[in-house]
Design an enzyme around this catalytic site. Structure first.
Site, PDB file in Angstrom:
ATOM      1  CD  GLU A 160      -0.926  -9.171  29.209  1.00 54.63           C
ATOM      2  OE1 GLU A 160      -0.668  -9.563  30.362  1.00 54.63           O
ATOM      3  OE2 GLU A 160      -0.609  -8.038  28.796  1.00 54.63           O
ATOM      4  CD  GLU A 163      -4.316 -15.080  29.183  1.00 54.85           C
ATOM      5  OE1 GLU A 163      -4.855 -15.566  30.213  1.00 54.85           O
ATOM      6  OE2 GLU A 163      -3.177 -14.565  29.181  1.00 54.85           O
ATOM      7  CB  CYS A 180       3.695  -6.975  33.260  1.00 57.55           C
ATOM      8  SG  CYS A 180       3.113  -7.419  31.631  1.00 57.55           S
ATOM      9  CB  SER A 200      -2.773 -12.255  31.690  1.00 59.37           C
ATOM     10  OG  SER A 200      -1.934 -12.957  30.783  1.00 59.37           O
ATOM     11  CE  LYS A 239       9.181  -7.528  36.886  1.00 62.17           C
ATOM     12  NZ  LYS A 239       8.284  -8.454  36.159  1.00 62.17           N
ATOM     13  CD  GLU A 242       7.810 -11.800  38.053  1.00 63.04           C
ATOM     14  OE1 GLU A 242       6.688 -11.746  37.513  1.00 63.04           O
ATOM     15  OE2 GLU A 242       8.781 -11.107  37.668  1.00 63.04           O
ATOM     16  CD  GLU A 247       4.555 -19.871  41.516  1.00 70.20           C
ATOM     17  OE1 GLU A 247       5.055 -20.556  42.429  1.00 70.20           O
ATOM     18  OE2 GLU A 247       3.893 -18.838  41.724  1.00 70.20           O
ATOM     19  CB  CYS A 384       8.575  -0.101  35.341  1.00 72.77           C
ATOM     20  SG  CYS A 384       7.428  -1.476  35.130  1.00 72.77           S
TER      21      CYS A 384
END
Length: 456
Positions: A160, A163, A180, A200, A239, A242, A247, A384
């Site tokens: 990241e 990037e 994230c 990102s 999560k 996710e 993908e 978190c």
């Protein structure tokens, strides 16, 4: 159909606490009547789960039997605490089955915030760091390999951070958003897809770890990746969503097969009869287990930003940063802006704590008045550590104190670690040397980056 977050209509009293705390307005209904979730808006952050106080008592016979509710929610039958109306769907039954299946190899990772929340479910002090006990408990449960999400948090910074630098130097799409937090990513996909290019392309640390378990990890451990069951322990209910994204299969296999919340892990440890309080401290397996302080502070709001700046400074200037404690981006209450000088480059940053606070920032981008390059967004109010999967804090009077103790513990552990910058992690360096090549390289792009889809 089962969703990541559900509200039990039999138990909901219509008190509106979840409606008031939902950052995206996804919950509604008349006061005093059971509420509903609009899944086209819901981002699965689980703040409704955290705040819900409507429950079924242990021996209640006024609703569907407790045993059936536990089975439907994916819970093990040893759960003694009340069943609340707002809840997340569990994977703990499936994890227990995998641990007892001799034909599979179980690999587990734990997020940074788990180790400052888990103690509370065993009657220990709020915020107590139990990383070592947690690792020993995971081994006693029978996991074949115990790795660490903190390792891939360091890896995320390498990708990241590189990037961000590339986008700045090559006039790419700015500002760049962190990726994230899966609840935040889902929110962009649903409500602001026109800004998806600002995200990102990096997968989250959870997904990077899963991809590596079934490629590099399988190669090093000489294991057939078909036999691996990849488990993560997260403070976050989103999560689970996710991990199920189609993908997330760059290795040819699902990156992460099963996700436990911090509460589910506590449930599993109790089910196995493990005396958690008196465990000796263990260490994670090498190759995908070593981490720095930068990887660890991903669990608090501003942590991803600070970790990225620690490494970004040295990648850009080639010089050590004067002070790794970048206080300007810490302790965000809503929105915190900072200007960081990185050699000759001035980087303007924004840290957003809680999805309810992000709209004015997005509006600036859309109307062309944004002068910042890097934005961290966490859906939950303290990052978190306050995730939907953490131990519940039922009393509002205690919530601020508990979250403060968890946050202090995160920064204390960062201070104690010998390495505090992601690019100094020797196992990350070895991973690039032996397998990935370089940040943003072909292999990294294939395994560690992703794309986004329009929702809603």
């Amino acid at each position: 159909m089962q969703y990541t977050i559900e509200i039990d209509q039999e138990l909901c009293t219509g008190c509106q606490r979840c409606t008031n705390v939902c950052p995206v307005g996804a919950i509604g209904g008349p006061e005093g009547m059971p509420v509903d979730i609009n899944y086209d808006k819901c981002c699965f952050c689980g703040q409704c789960v955290q705040i819900c106080s409507a429950y079924q008592e242990y021996k209640s016979e006024t609703t569907k039997p407790r045993e059936i509710k536990m089975q439907e929610r994916g819970l093990l039958d040893n759960v003694k605490e009340p069943l609340f109306a707002a809840h997340n769907m569990g994977h703990v039954q499936q994890v227990w089955q995998a641990l007892n299946d001799p034909d599979v190899v179980t690999m587990v990772q734990c997020a940074p915030a788990v180790r400052v929340g888990l103690a509370e479910d065993f009657g220990m002090e709020s915020g107590e760091l139990v990383a070592g006990k947690m690792i020993t408990a995971l081994r006693k449960l029978g996991f074949d390999k115990v790795y660490d999400t903190n390792f891939t948090a360091d890896l995320t910074i390498m990708e990241e951070g590189s990037e961000l630098i590339k986008r700045i130097q090559e006039n790419g799409v700015l500002p760049m958003f962190t990726s994230c937090c899966p609840a935040w990513v889902k929110y962009v996909e649903q409500e602001h897809y026109d800004l998806q290019a600002n995200l990102s392309s990096c997968k989250s640390p959870q997904q990077m770890a899963g991809a590596l378990f079934k490629t590099y990890g399988a190669q090093v451990d000489k294991i057939d990746p078909k036999k691996i069951v990849s488990v993560s322990v997260m403070p976050c209910t989103a999560k689970k969503f996710e991990a199920a994204r189609p993908e997330m299969k760059a290795s040819g296999f699902q990156d992460v097969d099963l996700v436990l919340t911090t509460r589910e892990l506590a449930n599993l440890i109790k089910y196995a009869g493990i005396d958690f309080k008196h465990l000796e401290a263990g260490k994670p397996d090498s190759v995908l287990g070593n981490y720095t302080g930068a990887g660890h502070i991903f669990g608090v709001t501003g942590g991803v930003m600070e970790a990225a700046l620690r490494t970004g400074y040295e990648l850009i200037t080639g010089k050590p940063i004067d002070d790794v404690n970048i206080l300007e981006v810490r302790h965000s209450q809503g929105v915190k802006r900072a200007t960081i000088q990185v050699g000759d480059l001035t980087i303007k940053t924004v840290v957003v704590a809680g999805l309810a606070n992000v709209e004015p920032v997005l509006e600036q981008i859309k109307n062309g008045t944004a002068d910042f390059q890097f934005v961290e967004v966490m859906a939950c109010p303290q990052g978190c550590i306050s995730g939907g999967g953490q131990p519940k804090v039922l009393l509002e009077t205690e919530r601020t104190d508990v979250y403060a103790k968890r946050m202090d513990s995160m920064y204390k552990h960062d201070e104690e670690l010998p390495l505090r910058k992601s690019h100094e992690n020797p196992e990350v360096a070895k991973l690039y040397k032996d397998f990935l090549g370089k940040p943003l390289g072909h292999k990294s792009h294939e395994l560690l980056h992703t794309h986004y889809v329009r929702r809603g």
